[in-house]
Design an enzyme around this catalytic site. Structure first.
Site, PDB file in Angstrom:
ATOM      1  N   SER A   1       6.465  15.764 -19.942  1.00 22.18           N
ATOM      2  CA  SER A   1       6.316  17.174 -19.606  1.00 22.18           C
ATOM      3  C   SER A   1       7.379  17.604 -18.612  1.00 22.18           C
ATOM      4  CB  SER A   1       4.933  17.434 -19.009  1.00 22.18           C
ATOM      5  OG  SER A   1       4.838  16.840 -17.727  1.00 22.18           O
ATOM      6  N   HIS A   2       7.469  18.895 -18.474  1.00 20.89           N
ATOM      7  CA  HIS A   2       8.447  19.479 -17.564  1.00 20.89           C
ATOM      8  C   HIS A   2       8.299  18.928 -16.151  1.00 20.89           C
ATOM      9  CE1 HIS A   2      10.927  22.715 -15.821  1.00 20.89           C
ATOM     10  NE2 HIS A   2      10.023  22.745 -14.877  1.00 20.89           N
ATOM     11  N   MET A   3       7.105  18.934 -15.631  1.00 21.29           N
ATOM     12  CA  MET A   3       6.914  18.522 -14.246  1.00 21.29           C
ATOM     13  C   MET A   3       7.133  17.021 -14.070  1.00 21.29           C
ATOM     14  SD  MET A   3       6.527  21.420 -12.990  1.00 21.29           S
ATOM     15  CE  MET A   3       5.970  21.279 -11.288  1.00 21.29           C
TER      16      MET A   3
END
Length: 796
Positions: A745-747
């Site tokens: 994921s992005h985070m």
């Protein structure tokens, strides 16, 4: 000591209520009144008295305790203050309890300690003394309604074991069972079999008032109740019959999607909030109508399938990816898994593969955020032959069919990353994206919004979807190099960080660019990319950035340094598998594709932000706020005529309908993975299985970012993080916890880049518990998160 029940000792002062009608009082008074009425549960005997009575004659108070046979065993001393368990405030956990008390001296000290935890003059407040329950096998807390929404689900949070405060203290992994009256027979654990009957009896006694109680299960088949209190500030916002109809409608919609049909394969489906394109992370599990409709129109209705077909996968064009259950967005995994089968495979092999993928997710739902790494074979990497061999062992495919799958994935992957292949085409397209190519239409803003939407799909989200696919393939390749021992995890991380990404560049720009120049470049970003109510960076820059930052973060990446032996080994593997690239070229693709995906987000979100800004301005020109417009479906905006008063009336109608629909959405609860229609009336949310990032460790205060807490030097708590939360990394966060998100994921990528220990996708229930902790420790190497604040005594 034997467990004993129903032997109550009344205080020296007479209870005000001696009738059989039940009403709440202090903790001790409520338990005493309840003991005369309830039949489905047991209550431990108790003695209670006030602070004044203790101060006037403590010897008499002690004699009253020790006059009971149960006093010779282990005791518990609990607060019973007028400020807790009230109609207006519960103050749960504010005052002390003391456990494992034996004998006069320990009891005296414990009573004094509990009274001392009260504020100011508390002469009328009480303590209660009870025997400590033995042979506990499970304990927890039950709410008659969902505390956040007032929805009529019974919420049972419980944990196995002998610690009766494990749920309230947050010291243990906790399971959560949601059930409606229709689903009360679907009990997740035999130890909880009596709970629905207790809830039903208490609902009658409480005359429909929301409540919650603490319980424990021991040798007695009936639960022991420790506490009953009003559920403060909760009321049913949706009539129960209306809620039942909404749940029934969800069942019908989910059943309709279970019907087999081409171009999807497999005979059944499983619905999930994260397996593909991750709506839980990007728009949340209960998005407002505008966010959901915008996400669907830009990505999950058509773009997702068109992109995959271009990359060599099965043609799912015309099949929507998201199933809308009264506003709850679920991914149809049958469609998702079908779209990840190479186009060259025949129908029979494709069907058996997708059947197997769906069945695996049904049996192992905790893999819902890791499907491409743990279930689906969607690209070629150095562990693909072994994983295909496992399908032969499980009799999913024959040996020849497994070879066909491996070869198809190899050809697809090589074509994907080849010169002039779809990845390079999409990268060129996203680099050429220009927002200024659309002219505003002052007479009909609806046509401008339509043009923005169409160009965003064609030149923004379509190439971005391809870049995202290439980044998944790259990540799988890198993980396989670690699995085969070619690279260590640290070396694999260095591959990703060898190319600067938008985040590292943003850090550098914050230090070097003027404020105006920085906001021209990044001002379109916002936490909640699809949320019209979330301010853009350039609309509230002081909220997001510390403009005193002077020390830059390096934006040129880190030198990738592998030994000659490692490069030679990797080249041998590439030659063995007939790859037309060398080691350096492959590693460069891996690093650049991950950065390209993040660059693609930065580019296409300019269009998304402009769409939201235009919708907000359109609403304001007709007298509606951004909050009002968040309830409007995108189609209601793009179908406007340009006639002021007629459009104003249509928008008003759309807002009202959207608010009514969203009230229903907020009242619904469902599991992250929906594999059975019965899950809509009874389901268990297990403890979240977090994805840990880095090998680091940190202990720091928590910061609820959405609530406005300053994240600097804190563990940032973000429920559903997306690219708009990049700003937190410029504040020097110490750690990160998110409710939703996967290893890719992005985070997770952001945290890995910057070396920040993080627990990504811990699950909603676990996230909410950790969010309430003042201090957390994240030990990513040990794969744990735990409360780190120290205190004296246990909280009741």
């Amino acid at each position: 000591m034997q467990n004993c029940y129903m032997e109550f000792a009344y205080p020296m002062s007479t209870l005000r209520d001696t009738t059989e009608s039940f009403r709440f009082g202090t903790k001790a008074e409520t338990l005493t009144r309840l003991a005369r009425l309830i039949r489905s549960a047991t209550l431990l005997p108790l003695v209670f008295f006030t602070a004044r009575e203790w101060a006037d004659d403590r010897e008499s108070c002690l004699r009253r305790v020790f006059s009971h046979t149960w006093s010779s065993g282990t005791l518990i001393v609990r607060s019973s203050c007028h400020e807790e368990d009230g109609i207006l405030a519960s103050n749960a956990g504010r005052f002390l309890s003391c456990l494992n008390i034996r004998g006069t001296d320990e009891l005296t000290t414990a009573i004094e300690t509990v009274f001392a935890s009260f504020d100011g003059d508390r002469s009328d407040d009480q303590v209660l003394i009870q025997p400590q329950l033995n042979n506990v096998v499970a304990s927890g807390v039950v709410s008659s309604h969902v505390p956040e929404s007032g929805a009529p689900y019974r919420v049972v949070q419980w944990t196995a074991g002998s610690e009766t405060d494990a749920v309230t203290s947050g010291s243990s992994a906790v399971c959560t069972w949601y059930f409606l009256d229709e689903g009360k027979d679907k009990v997740p654990d035999p130890k909880l079999a009596a709970i629905p009957q207790v809830v039903a009896e208490l609902e009658t006694l409480c005359a429909g008032r929301p409540f919650e109680f603490e319980f424990a299960i021991s040798a007695d088949p009936r639960p022991a109740l420790f506490q009953l209190r009003p559920l403060v500030g909760v009321h049913e916002k949706i009539p129960r019959e209306r809620h039942r109809r909404a749940v029934a409608d969800c069942r019908t919609r989910a059943r309709d999607f279970g019907v087999p049909g081409k171009p999807q394969t497999a005979g059944a489906t499983v619905l999930g909030v994260m397996p593909d394109w991750n709506p839980a992370e990007m728009i949340g599990i209960r998005p407002r109508p505008l966010a959901l409709s915008l996400y669907r129109e830009l990505i999950t209705d058509t773009v997702w399938a068109e992109s995959r077909f271009r990359y060599g996968y099965r043609d799912l064009r015309g099949v929507p990816l998201i199933v809308d259950l009264n506003g709850l967005p679920y991914i149809d995994t049958r469609a998702s898994f079908s779209s990840l089968v190479p186009l060259s495979l025949n129908e029979d092999v494709a069907r058996r593969l997708v059947d197997y993928y769906v069945a695996t997710l049904r049996n192992e739902p905790w893999l819902h955020d890791k499907v491409e790494f743990a279930i689906v074979l969607s690209s070629y990497h150095f562990a693909t032959p072994d994983r295909a061999g496992a399908l032969v062992e499980r009799e999913v495919l024959s040996a020849d069919e497994a070879d066909m799958l491996v070869n198809a994935l190899r050809e697809l992957t090589i074509r994907m990353i080849a010169k002039q292949g779809p990845y390079e085409q999409d990268l060129r397209a996203i680099r050429g994206l220009e927002l200024r190519s659309i002219e505003r239409n002052g007479h009909n803003p609806s046509s401008y919004i339509r043009a923005l939407r169409d160009q965003c799909r064609r030149l923004g989200t379509l190439p971005f979807a391809g870049l995202a696919r290439a980044a998944f393939v790259a990540t799988a390749l890198l993980r396989s190099l670690v699995e085969t021992g070619t690279l260590s995890q640290q070396e694999a991380d260095s591959v990703v960080t060898s190319v600067p990404t938008p985040t590292t560049v943003m850090h550098d720009d914050l230090a070097h660019l003027s404020r105006a120049a920085f906001l021209r470049k990044y001002g379109h970003l916002r936490p909640g990319t699809y949320d019209i109510c979330s301010p853009r960076y350039d609309e509230d820059p002081e909220r997001y950035f510390d403009w005193s930052v002077t020390s830059p973060s390096p934006a040129d990446g880190h030198e990738l340094s592998l030994s000659d032996r490692q490069l030679a080994e990797l080249n041998r593997e590439l030659e063995h598998d007939h790859w037309p690239v060398r080691a350096h070229d492959l590693l460069r693709f891996i690093a650049e594709s991950v950065a390209a995906r993040e660059f693609g987000k930065l580019q296409f979100t300019r269009f998304v932000s402009e769409i939201l800004l235009s919708i907000r301005r359109l609403g304001e020109s007709r007298g509606f706020s951004a909050d009002d417009m968040s309830y409007v479906d995108l189609s209601a905006v793009t179908d406007l005529t340009g006639r002021f008063y007629r459009d104003r009336h249509r928008i008003a109608d759309a807002i009202n309908q959207g608010k009514e629909r969203y009230a229903i959405t907020r009242s619904l609860c469902a599991p992250a993975v929906l594999s059975d229609l019965a899950d809509l009336t009874s389901f268990t949310s297990p403890p979240g299985e977090a994805n840990f990032v880095t090998q680091s460790r940190v202990t720091a205060p928590t910061a609820d970012v959405a609530a406005g807490d300053e994240p600097k030097a804190s563990v940032a708590m973000i429920e559903a993080a997306d690219p708009g939360y990049d700003w937190i990394f410029t504040r020097g966060v110490a750690g990160l916890v998110t409710a939703y998100g996967g290893v890719n994921s992005h985070m997770a990528i952001r945290a890995r880049e910057l070396g920040i220990p993080a627990a990504i996708g811990v699950g909603y229930e676990q996230f909410r518990r950790w969010q309430r902790e003042p201090v957390l420790e994240i030990d990513a190497a040990a794969r744990l998160v735990r409360p780190a604040a120290l205190g004296i005594g246990e909280r009741s």
